[in-house]
Design a protein around this motif. Structure first.
Motif, PDB file in Angstrom:
ATOM      1  N   PRO A 153     -50.358  38.422  18.547  1.00 30.11           N
ATOM      2  CA  PRO A 153     -50.177  39.235  17.340  1.00 30.11           C
ATOM      3  C   PRO A 153     -48.717  39.334  16.908  1.00 30.11           C
ATOM      4  O   PRO A 153     -47.841  39.663  17.708  1.00 30.11           O
ATOM      5  CB  PRO A 153     -50.722  40.604  17.755  1.00 30.11           C
ATOM      6  CG  PRO A 153     -51.733  40.299  18.813  1.00 30.11           C
ATOM      7  CD  PRO A 153     -51.189  39.125  19.558  1.00 30.11           C
ATOM      8  N   GLY A 154     -48.482  39.039  15.639  1.00 33.29           N
ATOM      9  CA  GLY A 154     -47.154  39.172  15.049  1.00 33.29           C
ATOM     10  C   GLY A 154     -46.303  37.936  15.084  1.00 33.29           C
ATOM     11  O   GLY A 154     -45.314  37.837  14.347  1.00 33.29           O
ATOM     12  N   VAL A 155     -46.644  36.952  15.919  1.00 30.40           N
ATOM     13  CA  VAL A 155     -45.788  35.776  16.067  1.00 30.40           C
ATOM     14  C   VAL A 155     -45.796  34.909  14.811  1.00 30.40           C
ATOM     15  O   VAL A 155     -44.745  34.490  14.306  1.00 30.40           O
ATOM     16  CB  VAL A 155     -46.193  34.970  17.319  1.00 30.40           C
ATOM     17  CG1 VAL A 155     -45.522  33.593  17.322  1.00 30.40           C
ATOM     18  CG2 VAL A 155     -45.829  35.739  18.576  1.00 30.40           C
ATOM     19  N   GLN A 156     -46.963  34.604  14.280  1.00 26.70           N
ATOM     20  CA  GLN A 156     -47.020  33.729  13.104  1.00 26.70           C
ATOM     21  C   GLN A 156     -46.358  34.381  11.897  1.00 26.70           C
ATOM     22  O   GLN A 156     -45.710  33.694  11.092  1.00 26.70           O
ATOM     23  CB  GLN A 156     -48.470  33.358  12.805  1.00 26.70           C
ATOM     24  CG  GLN A 156     -49.077  32.469  13.885  1.00 26.70           C
ATOM     25  CD  GLN A 156     -50.520  32.099  13.615  1.00 26.70           C
ATOM     26  OE1 GLN A 156     -50.907  31.893  12.469  1.00 26.70           O
ATOM     27  NE2 GLN A 156     -51.312  32.012  14.672  1.00 26.70           N
ATOM     28  N   THR A 157     -46.473  35.686  11.759  1.00 24.77           N
ATOM     29  CA  THR A 157     -45.776  36.388  10.675  1.00 24.77           C
ATOM     30  C   THR A 157     -44.267  36.243  10.832  1.00 24.77           C
ATOM     31  O   THR A 157     -43.537  36.022   9.852  1.00 24.77           O
ATOM     32  CB  THR A 157     -46.161  37.881  10.682  1.00 24.77           C
ATOM     33  OG1 THR A 157     -47.571  37.992  10.508  1.00 24.77           O
ATOM     34  CG2 THR A 157     -45.445  38.638   9.580  1.00 24.77           C
ATOM     35  N   MET A 158     -43.796  36.334  12.063  1.00 20.48           N
ATOM     36  CA  MET A 158     -42.371  36.215  12.343  1.00 20.48           C
ATOM     37  C   MET A 158     -41.831  34.828  11.977  1.00 20.48           C
ATOM     38  O   MET A 158     -40.667  34.675  11.586  1.00 20.48           O
ATOM     39  CB  MET A 158     -42.162  36.489  13.841  1.00 20.48           C
ATOM     40  CG  MET A 158     -40.766  36.918  14.248  1.00 20.48           C
ATOM     41  SD  MET A 158     -40.653  37.096  16.058  1.00 20.48           S
ATOM     42  CE  MET A 158     -42.036  38.180  16.397  1.00 20.48           C
ATOM     43  N   LEU A 159     -42.703  33.819  12.076  1.00 22.73           N
ATOM     44  CA  LEU A 159     -42.272  32.419  11.890  1.00 22.73           C
ATOM     45  C   LEU A 159     -42.711  31.836  10.547  1.00 22.73           C
ATOM     46  O   LEU A 159     -42.597  30.631  10.343  1.00 22.73           O
ATOM     47  CB  LEU A 159     -42.837  31.558  13.028  1.00 22.73           C
ATOM     48  CG  LEU A 159     -42.461  31.997  14.452  1.00 22.73           C
ATOM     49  CD1 LEU A 159     -43.177  31.134  15.477  1.00 22.73           C
ATOM     50  CD2 LEU A 159     -40.953  31.928  14.661  1.00 22.73           C
ATOM     51  N   ARG A 160     -43.196  32.672   9.633  1.00 23.26           N
ATOM     52  CA  ARG A 160     -43.824  32.135   8.421  1.00 23.26           C
ATOM     53  C   ARG A 160     -42.860  31.343   7.534  1.00 23.26           C
ATOM     54  O   ARG A 160     -43.294  30.477   6.770  1.00 23.26           O
ATOM     55  CB  ARG A 160     -44.447  33.266   7.609  1.00 23.26           C
ATOM     56  CG  ARG A 160     -43.492  34.315   7.110  1.00 23.26           C
ATOM     57  CD  ARG A 160     -44.209  35.385   6.260  1.00 23.26           C
ATOM     58  NE  ARG A 160     -43.309  36.437   5.852  1.00 23.26           N
ATOM     59  CZ  ARG A 160     -43.107  37.560   6.520  1.00 23.26           C
ATOM     60  NH1 ARG A 160     -43.780  37.752   7.647  1.00 23.26           N
ATOM     61  NH2 ARG A 160     -42.255  38.473   6.085  1.00 23.26           N
ATOM     62  N   ASP A 161     -41.554  31.610   7.606  1.00 24.44           N
ATOM     63  CA  ASP A 161     -40.598  30.896   6.742  1.00 24.44           C
ATOM     64  C   ASP A 161     -39.933  29.724   7.438  1.00 24.44           C
ATOM     65  O   ASP A 161     -38.995  29.133   6.878  1.00 24.44           O
ATOM     66  CB  ASP A 161     -39.535  31.887   6.250  1.00 24.44           C
ATOM     67  CG  ASP A 161     -40.119  32.984   5.377  1.00 24.44           C
ATOM     68  OD1 ASP A 161     -41.106  32.700   4.658  1.00 24.44           O
ATOM     69  OD2 ASP A 161     -39.602  34.115   5.424  1.00 24.44           O
ATOM     70  N   LEU A 162     -40.386  29.380   8.632  1.00 22.32           N
ATOM     71  CA  LEU A 162     -39.776  28.291   9.392  1.00 22.32           C
ATOM     72  C   LEU A 162     -40.731  27.108   9.488  1.00 22.32           C
ATOM     73  O   LEU A 162     -41.962  27.293   9.516  1.00 22.32           O
ATOM     74  CB  LEU A 162     -39.410  28.766  10.799  1.00 22.32           C
ATOM     75  CG  LEU A 162     -38.348  29.883  10.881  1.00 22.32           C
ATOM     76  CD1 LEU A 162     -38.183  30.349  12.323  1.00 22.32           C
ATOM     77  CD2 LEU A 162     -37.018  29.405  10.321  1.00 22.32           C
ATOM     78  N   PRO A 163     -40.188  25.885   9.555  1.00 21.57           N
ATOM     79  CA  PRO A 163     -41.070  24.717   9.711  1.00 21.57           C
ATOM     80  C   PRO A 163     -41.699  24.687  11.103  1.00 21.57           C
ATOM     81  O   PRO A 163     -41.008  24.888  12.107  1.00 21.57           O
ATOM     82  CB  PRO A 163     -40.117  23.534   9.506  1.00 21.57           C
ATOM     83  CG  PRO A 163     -38.759  24.062   9.842  1.00 21.57           C
ATOM     84  CD  PRO A 163     -38.767  25.511   9.443  1.00 21.57           C
ATOM     85  N   THR A 164     -43.001  24.488  11.154  1.00 21.60           N
ATOM     86  CA  THR A 164     -43.707  24.428  12.438  1.00 21.60           C
ATOM     87  C   THR A 164     -44.538  23.157  12.496  1.00 21.60           C
ATOM     88  O   THR A 164     -45.052  22.685  11.476  1.00 21.60           O
ATOM     89  CB  THR A 164     -44.625  25.648  12.637  1.00 21.60           C
ATOM     90  OG1 THR A 164     -45.535  25.737  11.543  1.00 21.60           O
ATOM     91  CG2 THR A 164     -43.816  26.933  12.706  1.00 21.60           C
TER      92      THR A 164
END
Length: 479
Positions: free
Chosen positions: A444-455
């Motif tokens: 929980p919360g990880v994908q929101t934290m990384l939403r503006d970064l290339p994955t």
């Protein structure tokens, strides 16, 4: 009534505490006022999160405050094994090394594994040299206070929201001490069902099974307790007044309570207000720095059901040493350790160890580890600006899951597959790349934290791990 305080010892301890580190305004004064104004109960089993709520403190700083106060002799740490069904403090230890992996509650007779995540709790008591309280002399306590405060914790709630201590008081038919070489007498009204005799001092108990037609005359029931068991252990009685006597021929005093058990009584785990868990404490950098001598006893270690492990390394460090020389490279590596430690502390984790140019750190949850990794990478990027030929190419890998807390080389460490996977994940990372396992990505919360970064998701097959491991590669921000 406030506790009796030794003013000289308190003032000296507070002065040392003020100097120990930089505190937010009035933080130490809040602890001072609590010690000066608090009654005996307030200074016994102090919960840092309760202190934070009541005194308007940041919870993380409240934990650090009590740890530093312990290091300066104002407080003492109290490690407890808690029963999740009856809020009993099954065992109390002053040191982590004394905690055992398996334990049995004397009141409800259930057995548990001592997991660092939940059943191991840490509280703080005022040091006897600072203030005198009645809890430092448990033999002076009243039976209820002894059994449910001294031998229990206050934060437990039944599934219906009722405080467990209130539910116990409502169910109680009688309570008292079995004095050594004496006979104790109790009188109460028995209603249909079961009256259980329980104690926080011994795993022995007895049952009065209440059934049949009510009787008007008091029923005499005689039991004997030899320190290990009651005789008889199961006694039928009719509803109505009961006069119970218990002989204790031993030379030790015990407490016993008679509790009325509802036929449909819920045996599920209690809900607890937040308290400081063993996992939270050993992932605190403050604890690891102040209490380096705290180690886990025994060869098996202690279970942690979920912990996040982060590894870092510098890509191309051998070439870096060749380019700028051993001394310059060593100084640079030491600087980079400082960034990593600062980022780890900011996000509630602790550096476990350094291995060459690499760091292993632990965090109470995966989201905190990811936030720390992003902070670490930003610190490296800031340093690298204008550092031609001296750039630090940081690689980071994170995994979370179960682990065993152990003592290796006289230091707290972690062992198990979660640690192995985190290390392998870091090895797959490229320069300035953060690699996460699928378990971390889904936290929980990880994908929101990384939403503006290339994955970039993918899989890796690691040696010694049968199934392919899902890996998500997180690159730096564009531009």
């Amino acid at each position: 009534m406030a506790a009796i305080v030794d003013e000289r010892e308190l003032d000296a301890g507070l002065a040392r505490l003020e100097a120990a580190r930089t505190w937010s305004p009035r933080v130490v004064s809040r602890l001072e006022s609590m010690i000066r104004e608090g009654d005996d109960a307030a200074l016994f089993r102090l919960n840092p999160f309760t202190l934070a709520r009541q005194r308007d403190l940041d919870p993380t700083e409240a934990v650090d405050l009590l740890l530093h106060a312990t290091a300066q002799g104002l407080l003492e740490m109290d490690w407890l094994l808690i029963c999740p069904r009856c809020a009993c403090a099954v065992e109390s230890f002053t040191r982590l090394r004394a905690i055992e992996r398996q334990y049995r509650c004397p009141q409800c007779h259930n057995e548990y594994e001592a997991a660092m995540d939940d059943f191991i709790a840490i509280y703080f008591n005022v040091a006897p040299k600072i203030a005198a309280t009645r809890y430092q002399r448990p033999e002076t306590l009243e039976p209820f206070d002894y059994m449910f405060h001294y031998r229990g914790v206050r934060e437990g709630y039944r599934p219906d929201g009722q405080p467990y201590i209130d539910a116990s008081r409502a169910a109680m038919r009688a309570i008292g001490f079995l004095e050594p070489e004496a006979t104790a007498r109790f009188a109460f009204e028995a209603r249909p069902g079961l009256v259980a005799g329980v104690s926080s001092d011994t795993g022995a108990g007895f049952a009065l099974r209440v059934d049949g037609h009510p009787g008007a005359e008091p029923q005499a029931v005689a039991l004997a307790f030899d320190g290990d068991a009651y005789q008889p252990v199961d006694v039928p009685v009719a509803p109505g007044p009961v006069q119970l006597q218990i002989a204790n021929p031993t030379r030790r005093r015990y407490v016993v309570a008679m509790l009325e058990m509802a036929p449909d009584q819920d045996d599920s785990f209690l809900r607890f207000d937040p308290y400081l868990t063993g996992k939270h404490l050993i992932t605190s950098q403050t604890f690891r720095s102040l209490f380096r001598s705290e180690v886990i006893g025994g060869a098996q270690g202690l279970t942690i059901r979920d912990i996040a492990i982060l590894f870092t390394d510098i890509k191309g460090s051998t070439a870096l040493y060749q380019q700028i020389g051993d001394l310059n490279a060593f100084q640079l590596v030491q600087q980079h350790f400082d960034w990593l430690r600062e980022a780890t502390v900011r996000h509630g984790g602790a550096v476990v160890k350094t291995i060459g140019d690499a760091v292993m750190a632990s965090y109470p949850d995966a989201a905190s580890a990811v936030a720390a990794a992003l902070d670490m990478r930003l610190a490296a990027e800031r340093f690298n600006r204008g550092q031609a030929g001296r750039a630090v190419a940081l690689k980071i890998g994170i995994h979370h899951g179960a682990a065993i807390a152990v003592t290796l080389n006289e230091e707290l460490d972690y062992f198990g597959q979660t640690v192995n996977v985190a290390s392998r994940v870091q090895e797959t990372a490229d320069a300035q790349e953060i690699c996460l396992t699928g378990e971390v990505w889904g936290y929980p919360g990880v994908q929101t934290m990384l939403r503006d970064l290339p994955t970039r998701p993918g899989t890796e097959l690691f040696r010694g791990i049968g199934e392919p491991t899902t890996i998500v590669r997180v690159g730096p921000a564009p531009g």
